[in-house]
Every structure is written in structure tokens, then in C-alpha cells.
Design an enzyme around this catalytic site. Structure first.
Site, PDB file in Angstrom:
ATOM      1  CD  GLU A  33      44.842  44.671  40.586  1.00 21.69           C
ATOM      2  OE1 GLU A  33      43.860  45.328  40.971  1.00 21.69           O
ATOM      3  OE2 GLU A  33      44.737  43.741  39.766  1.00 21.69           O
ATOM      4  CE1 TYR A 116      40.471  43.534  43.600  1.00 24.33           C
ATOM      5  CE2 TYR A 116      41.909  45.451  43.558  1.00 24.33           C
ATOM      6  CZ  TYR A 116      41.323  44.377  42.923  1.00 24.33           C
ATOM      7  OH  TYR A 116      41.597  44.130  41.610  1.00 24.33           O
ATOM      8  CG  ASP A 134      36.516  44.019  42.156  1.00 24.01           C
ATOM      9  OD1 ASP A 134      35.656  43.116  42.252  1.00 24.01           O
ATOM     10  OD2 ASP A 134      36.991  44.381  41.071  1.00 24.01           O
TER      11      ASP A 134
END
Length: 356
Positions: A33, A116, A134
Site C-alpha cells: 500500500e 486511506y 482513494d
DNA sequence: GTCCAGGTTT
DNA sequence: AAACCTGGAC
């Protein structure tokens, strides 16, 4: 069947097979991520594989040096991500016994993990019911619900987070989040969305009103500052003079060359008479070669860069300057443009260390 | 060449 | 609200 569940069905049929989708290890998800923040999958993938191979668990990551991390990060941009990852890995090693957190409320405390990323890790790792928002989700929601509130305004951010929370499938939040983002990334794309094969086009406000190209709305901003970098290439035997960047400027923690920055574009012969240049190289800098101007664009800065090779050694050294041989130079993280220049320079010099 | 995409921090 | 990087599309 509601909008979100249609997208989950679509996802089962159309998802890409990506390596980080085969794990529920929060460390591995975190790695993917952070790398994928502000980064395309195709660009991030090789970095993800290299990082995972080098640091298979968070303790291994935490035991690396900042130079090691930034070197592996070289070329990926937004280097504060790499620096923050190291701090986070060290904190997990020292304060969490090396067990990477998977709860949103713990994740959000970590450096480099915002709303996020905390939602992504917690929903993917343990199915915590947190909706990710996002760039893809902004686009999908703005189009489907026909919302023209700017996505980068404070009001817009709150509105879209609330909407994302409202449509979240709380039974399968991880799947739901993956589906929303994958749909935005591969079908409901910024340009040329594939509305012709879209499973939810009939319910889509933007499709119905022919407004897909107008949504989402983004306030445009960004005043770009012009900067002029004159880098000095100084060789001494088989060593090169380098600078470690510190402070709050761009490329913090990376390495570049001795630099004289000017406010305007000056011809090379005037760079040599700048007070700072004279301070560094004495009254008579011996210019051997001037390389052509190059542009390098960052978010808020436009750099105009030239490299100047000088024959004499400096009479004054900044504290962050040091000489290094080419073997060690290969281990240093360099800004893209400096890396390309040095690679080409030494390739031209037929130095085998740089010939790949 | 120009424009755009993409999360977190300060 | 502004700063941070690179690469892909056109």
C-alpha cells in the site's frame, strides 16, 4: 442488487492477479500500500518484489539503514514514504514486539499511514469495516452519484468519505474495497472509461447525463516555482565529490552533487563567477566541460539543471560533502536526473561499474 | 513539449 | 493549504 454488490460481482470476474492480493499479512499489505501510494501498479510491482525479497518481515525491514531503504526506493519518487516506512518498522519492532498492527486505530498512528492506508490494511488483513477512499473511489462515487463537489476541497473530502462509508458492504469490507478500487482503476478510468461494458452504467448519473468527462471535479491549484541548479562534477583519481541532501528541501536523504543554485537562468560562464562558486572553488574555477540544460519537473517546482565538470578541487567543503569511489556510489540513492546523468557520464567513460 | 494522476505530512 | 516525485497519455 445495489451498486456496490454489482461491483463485487464484476470484481470476481475481472480482477487482476496481483501478488499482494494473495496475503492477509498486514506487513506485506502495508508494504504494497505504501509503495502504491501515488504510484501505478506497473511501476510499483518490481519495487514491491524487491522489497519483499530483501525484507521478508517487518523486523528485517526495521534493521535496515535509511541509506539501504532509500537505495531500494530510488526512482520511485516521494522519498518521504521510504523514510517514514523505516520509522514505522522500527516502532513496530520496538513497541509492538515485531507484530505489525492490523486494527485501524493502531494503524492510523503510524508514520506514513493516513486514512486511506489504515482502511486498506485493516479491511484487507482482518476485514475491519472501514471504507477506503482513494483517487479511484472518488472518481467512481462522483460519477455514479453525479457529485460535482470538488474532491480536493475540505468539504468534498468529508462528503466522499461519508458516502463511501454509507455504501460499504460491512459483511465483506475487504472485497468491497478491492472491487471499488479495481473498478476505478481498470474500467471507470480517468480518460476513456469503458461505459459500454460497465455493469452499473444504467444507474450511473454521469453516464445518464453524459458527464463522465466532467467528473470528478478537482480544484486546480499548484503554482510552480522555477529553480536553476548548477551541479559541479568534481573527480579526484577514482573518486567523485558528492553531497548528502538534508533539511526540508526536495530529495531529503538522497545524494547529489555540489550545487550552486541561482534565481534566474544564467549562462554557464556567469555561474563560474558567482560568489558561492568562488567560495567553493577559489578565484579561478577550471571548467573542463559544460553539459546541456535539462528540465526536471516536480509537483511544485520546475528545475532547470546543468552539470559543469571542473578540474580543480574545492578550497571549501560543505559539511555534507564527501568523496566516494564509484563502487560505493552505486550504493547511494540518487534523484532520477542525477542518476541518469552520472550513469551516462561514466558509461561514456567506459566504466564497467555503470554499464547496465 | 504539456497535462495529468496519485495519499500523507506539516 | 501547500509541499512532495515520476512516468504515461496526448
Amino acid at each position: 442488487m445495489n451498486f456496490a454488490n454489482e461491483l463485487v460481482l464484476w470484481y470476481h470476474q475481472n480482477k487482476r492477479d496481483l501478488p499482494w492480493r494473495h496475503t492477509t499479512d498486514p506487513y506485506v499489505i502495508w508494504l504494497s500500500e505504501i509503495i502504491l501510494q501515488q504510484t501505478r501498479v506497473e511501476q510499483g510491482m518490481p519495487y514491491f518484489n524487491r522489497f519483499l525479497a530483501a525484507y521478508p518481515n517487518v523486523t528485517a525491514f526495521a534493521n535496515a539503514s535509511e541509506d539501504d531503504i532509500l537505495k531500494l526506493w530510488q526512482g520511485l519518487g516521494y522519498y518521504s514514504r521510504g523514510r517514514n516506512m523505516l520509522k514505522t518498522a522500527q516502532l513496530v519492532r520496538d513497541e509492538h514486539k515485531g507484530v505489525f498492527p492490523s486494527a485501524y486505530d493502531e494503524l492510523i498512528k503510524l508514520k506514513g499511514v493516513g486514512e486511506y492506508t489504515a482502511a486498506a490494511i485493516s479491511s484487507f488483513a482482518v476485514n475491519e469495516a472501514r471504507a477506503v477512499v482513494d483517487g479511484n473511489v472518488y472518481r467512481v462515487l462522483a460519477r455514479y452519484f453525479g457529485i460535482d463537489e470538488p474532491i480536493n476541497s475540505t468539504k468534498g473530502k468529508k462528503l466522499f468519505q461519508q458516502l463511501a462509508d454509507a455504501v460499504l458492504n460491512k459483511e465483506e469490507p475487504g472485497l468491497h474495497n478491492q472491487a471499488m478500487m479495481e473498478f476505478g482503476a481498470t474500467l471507470c478510468k480517468p480518460k476513456n472509461p469503458a461505459c459500454g461494458i460497465c455493469p452499473v452504467s444504467l444507474g450511473c448519473q454521469a453516464f445518464k447525463t453524459n458527464a463522465t468527462t466532467q467528473l470528478p471535479v478537482k480544484l486546480k491549484t499548484v503554482k510552480v516555482k522555477e529553480r536553476f541548479f548548477n551541479y559541479f562534477l568534481v573527480l579526484n583519481g577514482n573518486e567523485i565529490l558528492m553531497n548528502k541532501r538534508t533539511g526540508n528541501d526536495i530529495w531529503t536523504g538522497l545524494y547529489d552533487l555540489p550545487l550552486v543554485e541561482t534565481d534566474t537562468l544564467l549562462p554557464a560562464h556567469e555561474i563560474v563567477t558567482q560568489p558561492l562558486t568562488l567560495h567553493y572553488f577559489g578565484p579561478n574555477p577550471q571548467v573542463e566541460e559544460v553539459f546541456g540544460l535539462q528540465k526536471h519537473i516536480l509537483t511544485h517546482q520546475r528545475l532547470t539543471i546543468r552539470f559543469i565538470k571542473v578540474k580543480n578541487q574545492p578550497v571549501y567543503m560543505e559539511p555534507d560533502w564527501f568523496y566516494t569511489d564509484l563502487e560505493n556510489l552505486e550504493k547511494l540513492a540518487l534523484p532520477k536526473i542525477v542518476f541518469i546523468f552520472l550513469t551516462n557520464f561514466f558509461k561514456f567513460e567506459n566504466n564497467s561499474l555503470f554499464s547496465n
